[in-house]
Design a protein around this motif. Sequence first.
Motif, PDB file in Angstrom:
ATOM      1  N   ARG A 187      -8.554   2.993   6.539  1.00 36.82           N
ATOM      2  CA  ARG A 187      -8.953   1.817   6.967  1.00 36.82           C
ATOM      3  C   ARG A 187     -10.255   1.677   7.919  1.00 36.82           C
ATOM      4  O   ARG A 187     -10.955   0.702   8.042  1.00 36.82           O
ATOM      5  CB  ARG A 187      -7.773   0.944   7.624  1.00 36.82           C
ATOM      6  N   ASP A 188     -10.435   2.665   8.824  1.00 37.23           N
ATOM      7  CA  ASP A 188     -11.371   2.424   9.751  1.00 37.23           C
ATOM      8  C   ASP A 188     -11.637   3.658  10.386  1.00 37.23           C
ATOM      9  O   ASP A 188     -11.457   4.859   9.830  1.00 37.23           O
ATOM     10  CB  ASP A 188     -10.825   1.652  11.107  1.00 37.23           C
ATOM     11  N   HIS A 189     -12.873   3.760  11.368  1.00 38.67           N
ATOM     12  CA  HIS A 189     -13.576   4.939  11.772  1.00 38.67           C
ATOM     13  C   HIS A 189     -12.595   5.970  12.236  1.00 38.67           C
ATOM     14  O   HIS A 189     -11.396   5.744  13.081  1.00 38.67           O
ATOM     15  CB  HIS A 189     -14.408   4.393  13.199  1.00 38.67           C
ATOM     16  N   GLY A 190     -12.835   7.108  12.114  1.00 32.34           N
ATOM     17  CA  GLY A 190     -11.963   8.419  12.374  1.00 32.34           C
ATOM     18  C   GLY A 190     -10.973   8.621  11.424  1.00 32.34           C
ATOM     19  O   GLY A 190     -10.282   9.650  11.538  1.00 32.34           O
ATOM     20  N   SER A 191     -10.606   7.689  10.780  1.00 31.14           N
ATOM     21  CA  SER A 191      -9.468   7.857   9.604  1.00 31.14           C
ATOM     22  C   SER A 191     -10.074   8.754   8.291  1.00 31.14           C
ATOM     23  O   SER A 191     -11.004   8.249   7.940  1.00 31.14           O
ATOM     24  CB  SER A 191      -8.958   6.507   9.099  1.00 31.14           C
ATOM     25  N   THR A 241       0.766  -1.067  -0.114  1.00 32.40           N
ATOM     26  CA  THR A 241      -0.127  -0.030   0.126  1.00 32.40           C
ATOM     27  C   THR A 241       0.989   1.233   0.198  1.00 32.40           C
ATOM     28  O   THR A 241       1.944   1.428   0.718  1.00 32.40           O
ATOM     29  CB  THR A 241      -0.833  -0.008   1.383  1.00 32.40           C
ATOM     30  N   ALA A 242       0.637   2.255  -0.885  1.00 30.54           N
ATOM     31  CA  ALA A 242       1.291   3.398  -0.958  1.00 30.54           C
ATOM     32  C   ALA A 242       1.083   4.221   0.430  1.00 30.54           C
ATOM     33  O   ALA A 242       1.961   4.758   1.115  1.00 30.54           O
ATOM     34  CB  ALA A 242       0.926   4.250  -2.060  1.00 30.54           C
ATOM     35  N   VAL A 243      -0.374   4.474   0.716  1.00 31.98           N
ATOM     36  CA  VAL A 243      -0.568   5.469   1.729  1.00 31.98           C
ATOM     37  C   VAL A 243      -1.763   4.609   2.528  1.00 31.98           C
ATOM     38  O   VAL A 243      -2.826   4.439   2.041  1.00 31.98           O
ATOM     39  CB  VAL A 243      -1.371   6.783   1.311  1.00 31.98           C
ATOM     40  N   SER A 244      -1.530   4.290   3.812  1.00 32.95           N
ATOM     41  CA  SER A 244      -2.360   3.601   4.754  1.00 32.95           C
ATOM     42  C   SER A 244      -2.762   4.343   5.794  1.00 32.95           C
ATOM     43  O   SER A 244      -1.875   5.012   6.494  1.00 32.95           O
ATOM     44  CB  SER A 244      -1.845   2.343   5.198  1.00 32.95           C
ATOM     45  N   VAL A 245      -3.836   4.645   6.213  1.00 33.89           N
ATOM     46  CA  VAL A 245      -4.478   5.522   7.170  1.00 33.89           C
ATOM     47  C   VAL A 245      -5.377   4.793   8.003  1.00 33.89           C
ATOM     48  O   VAL A 245      -6.310   4.381   7.786  1.00 33.89           O
ATOM     49  CB  VAL A 245      -5.353   6.760   6.676  1.00 33.89           C
ATOM     50  N   SER A 246      -5.036   4.636   9.280  1.00 40.66           N
ATOM     51  CA  SER A 246      -5.939   3.837  10.374  1.00 40.66           C
ATOM     52  C   SER A 246      -5.937   4.335  11.604  1.00 40.66           C
ATOM     53  O   SER A 246      -5.233   5.478  11.945  1.00 40.66           O
ATOM     54  CB  SER A 246      -5.324   2.634  10.177  1.00 40.66           C
ATOM     55  N   THR A 300     -12.583   1.808   4.003  1.00 40.79           N
ATOM     56  CA  THR A 300     -13.548   0.597   4.820  1.00 40.79           C
ATOM     57  C   THR A 300     -13.624   1.048   6.400  1.00 40.79           C
ATOM     58  O   THR A 300     -13.054   2.177   6.821  1.00 40.79           O
ATOM     59  CB  THR A 300     -12.710  -0.631   4.759  1.00 40.79           C
ATOM     60  N   LYS A 301     -14.565   0.420   6.935  1.00 42.10           N
ATOM     61  CA  LYS A 301     -14.838   0.488   8.411  1.00 42.10           C
ATOM     62  C   LYS A 301     -14.937   1.851   8.915  1.00 42.10           C
ATOM     63  O   LYS A 301     -14.564   2.341   9.897  1.00 42.10           O
ATOM     64  CB  LYS A 301     -13.888  -0.087   8.961  1.00 42.10           C
ATOM     65  N   GLY A 302     -15.965   2.490   8.073  1.00 44.94           N
ATOM     66  CA  GLY A 302     -16.256   3.949   8.707  1.00 44.94           C
ATOM     67  C   GLY A 302     -15.409   5.045   8.415  1.00 44.94           C
ATOM     68  O   GLY A 302     -15.471   6.209   8.858  1.00 44.94           O
ATOM     69  N   ALA A 303     -14.092   4.793   7.828  1.00 49.04           N
ATOM     70  CA  ALA A 303     -13.278   5.801   7.283  1.00 49.04           C
ATOM     71  C   ALA A 303     -13.954   6.851   6.423  1.00 49.04           C
ATOM     72  O   ALA A 303     -14.999   6.625   5.752  1.00 49.04           O
ATOM     73  CB  ALA A 303     -12.214   5.211   6.550  1.00 49.04           C
ATOM     74  N   GLY A 321     -18.897  -0.356   5.653  1.00 49.83           N
ATOM     75  CA  GLY A 321     -19.292   0.983   6.555  1.00 49.83           C
ATOM     76  C   GLY A 321     -18.457   2.102   6.010  1.00 49.83           C
ATOM     77  O   GLY A 321     -18.267   3.072   6.637  1.00 49.83           O
ATOM     78  N   GLY A 322     -17.623   1.926   5.012  1.00 54.39           N
ATOM     79  CA  GLY A 322     -16.823   3.072   4.566  1.00 54.39           C
ATOM     80  C   GLY A 322     -17.512   4.307   4.243  1.00 54.39           C
ATOM     81  O   GLY A 322     -18.661   4.024   3.657  1.00 54.39           O
ATOM     82  N   ARG A 323     -17.254   5.565   4.162  1.00 52.44           N
ATOM     83  CA  ARG A 323     -18.221   6.516   3.597  1.00 52.44           C
ATOM     84  C   ARG A 323     -17.224   7.376   2.457  1.00 52.44           C
ATOM     85  O   ARG A 323     -16.739   6.668   1.450  1.00 52.44           O
ATOM     86  CB  ARG A 323     -18.253   7.416   4.794  1.00 52.44           C
ATOM     87  N   GLY A 324     -16.820   8.517   2.751  1.00 56.38           N
ATOM     88  CA  GLY A 324     -15.754   9.192   1.862  1.00 56.38           C
ATOM     89  C   GLY A 324     -16.785  10.025   0.872  1.00 56.38           C
ATOM     90  O   GLY A 324     -18.008   9.752   0.376  1.00 56.38           O
ATOM     91  N   THR A 325     -16.253  11.236   0.416  1.00 52.36           N
ATOM     92  CA  THR A 325     -16.732  12.381  -0.592  1.00 52.36           C
ATOM     93  C   THR A 325     -15.848  12.247  -1.753  1.00 52.36           C
ATOM     94  O   THR A 325     -14.696  12.418  -1.605  1.00 52.36           O
ATOM     95  CB  THR A 325     -16.977  13.593   0.089  1.00 52.36           C
ATOM     96  N   PHE A 326     -16.517  11.982  -3.019  1.00 51.36           N
ATOM     97  CA  PHE A 326     -15.268  11.998  -4.281  1.00 51.36           C
ATOM     98  C   PHE A 326     -15.927  13.001  -5.034  1.00 51.36           C
ATOM     99  O   PHE A 326     -17.126  12.904  -5.502  1.00 51.36           O
ATOM    100  CB  PHE A 326     -15.377  10.560  -4.946  1.00 51.36           C
TER     101      PHE A 326
END
Length: 827
Positions: free
Chosen positions: A383-387, A356-361, A406-409, A431-436
């Motif tokens: 990866r997860d909630h709050g990230s 993975t180039a950039v992993s945020v958790s 994933t998982k609420g990120a 449960g991932g979210r995100g705005t694209f």
Amino acid sequence: MAQGTVQVTHGGASRWRRRSGEYPTLAAALAVAGDGDVLSIPPGTYRENLVVLHAVTLRGPEGGLGSVRIAPPDGVALTVRASAVIQDLHLEGQDRAAPALLVEDGSPELTDLRVSTRSAAGIEVRGSGARPLVRRCTVENPTGVGIAVLDGGGGVFEECEVVAAGQNGVSVRGGGRPRLERCRIHHATGAGIAVTGEGSGLEALGCEVYEIKGTGVQIAARATARLTDCSVHRTSTDGITLDTDAVLTLAGCDIHDIPENAVDLRSRSVLTLSRTTVRRFGRNGLSVWDPGTRVDAESCEIHDSTGDYPAVWVSDGASVSLDSCRVHDVPDALFVLDRGSRVDVVDSDLSQVRNTAVSVSDGATAQLDDCRIREAATGAWFRDHGSGGTLANCTIDAVQTGVIVTKGADPALERCTVTSPAEAGFYVSAGGRGTFTACRVTGSSGFGFHVIDGCRTTLKGCHTERCARGGYEFAEDGPEAEDCTSDEPGARLAAQSSPGAGSAGARTGIRTVTAGGGAAPARSPSEAEVPVPRPGDAGDGAQDPPPAARGSGEVLGQLDGLVGLESVKREVRALTDMIEVGRRRQLAGLKAASVRRHLVFTGSPGTGKTTVARLYGEILASLGVLERGHLVEVSRVDLVGEHIGSTAIRTQEAFDRARGGVLFIDEAYALAPEDSGRDFGREAIDTLVKLMEDHRDAVVVIVAGYTAEMDRFLTVNPGVASRFSRTITFGDYGPQELLRIVEQQAEEHEYRLGEGTSGALLTYFTELPKGPAFGNGRTARQTFESMVERHAGRVAQLTEPSTDDLTLLFPADLPALPALPALPASH
């Protein structure tokens, strides 16, 4: 001049003074010499302790380096307290309590000296008045320090060499501030260069540190240093370490062939890099820990990892900024994890990344602007909630998957382009979210945007083209899209069926919300995006509804289900039994023993301290000891303010949020750093001790951290140790326990371990190095994630994979063990 006599040529012009004289010993010659006199020393061994008090010149025979030996049986061989000129001498010391050459005052010029000694230090510069100019001198001291600059001393060392040292090659402390130019330090046992203590500093230009049985460069305890055009390589541990408010600048440096971390920073240290290369490292290129710790890098390159660890590791509230940098040929490029941790990357390239180039958790944040990611398994994974964070104007090319959420990120991506991914361009699940916004996918071998599990993702103005399986694959009642387009006919306005559509209920196409206000069907209030507060989140107060209570038996059952931690479980059960029996005795009208509920948790990271603290709070709530049992987790950055009085306010606020529950202070020892001076952390401790006494039944306090550091923490305030009933030690996980964690992860994510995989994992965890950065449970989870990524890269090549293909993990999916590079025999 007779053989064995010292000639003194007087520089004075007085007629009554002799122009020259010969003396049988150096001490006798020095006794009559004054400022400007020249002492010519013939070859021989002088077993004298010399003290230079005047601005004289001491010199051996021209071209006869080493022919004059100053070798007393004990004490300091040569002490200099004046601006003398000393050249062409060989100094030998035998006193392990004293240096061979001591400069205590003046600005002497020391040229072409050879110090071959077995003493406390080869050359020692001590005192604020000592400012020598040392040229072309060599130090060999297999029992002590090579060069020591202490107590405000300084000076310039040009083209000097420490060829061996039994301790640090160069040691600076007590406010010393030397400058090294074109020096070489090698074959030291300890640090090559060590700078320690407030006011201590070092500047090095064009120097080389190598073949060190320890750390190459070590800056600690508020010391500062600047290295320009220097090289650090072939150490036995880390290349460079910074600890406890250390400050270091690297400009045009080369850090390479390091078996551990190339650069490791902790405890509010600050590193600035420019035009610096970090290469061939066994663990992390940059390892950055703790709140307040910061790295600012510009025009740097990190590449060619020899291990299986992320090139840049940011955790525990630290931050890293990369501007115009390159990271390539590494297992993972950037790993940022833990609440408060942050990475900011501008105009940089991340390429040839095996995973993975950039992993945020774990609640961390990543901000990437105008960056390019190429040839990676995954471009970015939130990866997860709050990230979360933002990717803006980034291009991601030739990857398996562009971006995973994933998982609420909940990241925001703006004007990002994914080109030629082997699978999805953007993939959102669990449960991932995100705005694209205005993102594009071109030439995907899978879907452009693949959003499953009903994830509430938002797409605005996105576009896909030439995606083999379709531009958009959504689950029912999933994302919302506005003004998105595709090269598929009619995809902008209506949900289009696709021959490649997945499971029943899935849709290939777009649920459109037009710019003019036409909207997708409204969701019911129960489906509205109302954030669910978690105990410990900012603003979590007593007015929140208490969580649904579980019985103590159920919570203890969950505790028993945790992998390992047998001694911890026994301690918690014993404490719980004491509290429960005390409650029953009170109900029976009997006296109950007073049980202090505050605890100290000690142990390495990743051993389950936070999890057990959360369960402990639930147990106390189920027994009626606490009102709610929620957990509020804080660290130094949450409690310590920047101004007088603000620390007490912050500490009071954190304590109030924890009322009725558990206040968990991670790395509590950071509140009382060594050599803390006017540090406001002590104010937090004092405030906390008083609150624990005044509100002893309202809040349970748990302090956690490394074992040795917590032992010191308990001594900083007379009331601290008395407030805590017991210390519970969390041991490191063994290979069997790490295997069990991977098995649990596999079961949770619907994977299975194929034949031979359990045995291969057990061998892997047995052989895995357990250094200071070993993450215990976190390491097991990262191993599982690496296996899943490798499995995906393997299965993606299959045309019609079976269920077994999609679920079985085999030994081949295991990441490689980090290999320690062989150190060359000589420079």
